[in-house]
Scaffold this motif. Structure first.
Motif, PDB file in Angstrom:
ATOM      1  N   ARG A 180       0.834  -1.202   0.000  1.00 60.63           N
ATOM      2  CA  ARG A 180       0.000   0.000   0.000  1.00 60.63           C
ATOM      3  C   ARG A 180       0.867   1.250   0.000  1.00 60.63           C
ATOM      4  N   TRP A 190       1.327   4.691   1.522  1.00 59.23           N
ATOM      5  CA  TRP A 190       0.885   5.392   2.724  1.00 59.23           C
ATOM      6  C   TRP A 190       1.098   6.893   2.633  1.00 59.23           C
ATOM      7  N   THR A 192       0.637   7.666   7.532  1.00 60.01           N
ATOM      8  CA  THR A 192       1.296   7.089   8.701  1.00 60.01           C
ATOM      9  C   THR A 192       1.375   8.127   9.818  1.00 60.01           C
ATOM     10  N   SER A 250      -2.405   7.262  13.112  1.00 55.83           N
ATOM     11  CA  SER A 250      -1.899   6.564  11.937  1.00 55.83           C
ATOM     12  C   SER A 250      -2.934   5.624  11.329  1.00 55.83           C
ATOM     13  N   GLU A 266      -2.132   3.731   8.880  1.00 52.74           N
ATOM     14  CA  GLU A 266      -1.342   2.518   8.641  1.00 52.74           C
ATOM     15  C   GLU A 266      -1.470   1.547   9.823  1.00 52.74           C
ATOM     16  N   SER A 307      -3.507  -2.181   9.828  1.00 56.23           N
ATOM     17  CA  SER A 307      -2.864  -3.455  10.164  1.00 56.23           C
ATOM     18  C   SER A 307      -3.493  -4.082  11.408  1.00 56.23           C
ATOM     19  N   LYS A 321      -9.085   6.549   3.246  1.00 50.96           N
ATOM     20  CA  LYS A 321      -8.237   7.591   2.654  1.00 50.96           C
ATOM     21  C   LYS A 321      -9.088   8.666   1.992  1.00 50.96           C
TER      22      LYS A 321
END
Length: 66
Positions: A5, A7, A15, A36, A38, A42, A55
């Motif tokens: 991806r 970021w 991030t 974040s 990111e 995860s 996003k």
């Protein structure tokens, strides 16, 4: 293997979205004190479509569209 991806996109670093005020108990904060996407992606194992949707929402809010 899943695609890597991006970021950082359109000048937004996903991030490091925004500095978190001291003493606030946010879960998805980097060691530098930034929220974040990111980490969030995860932690909750979001798929690519979910990440792209978040996003888009972040970009729209920054542009004042939401």
């Amino acid at each position: 293997m899943a695609k890597k991806r991006d970021w950082i996109e359109d000048g937004i670093d996903f991030t490091r979205l925004t500095k978190v005020p001291e003493g606030r108990g946010y879960e998805m904060v980097t060691s530098e004190g930034y929220e974040s996407l990111e980490l969030y992606a995860s932690m909750f194992m979001l798929d690519d479509e979910e990440v792209e949707t978040l996003k888009a929402v972040i970009k729209a809010r920054r542009k004042g569209e939401l």
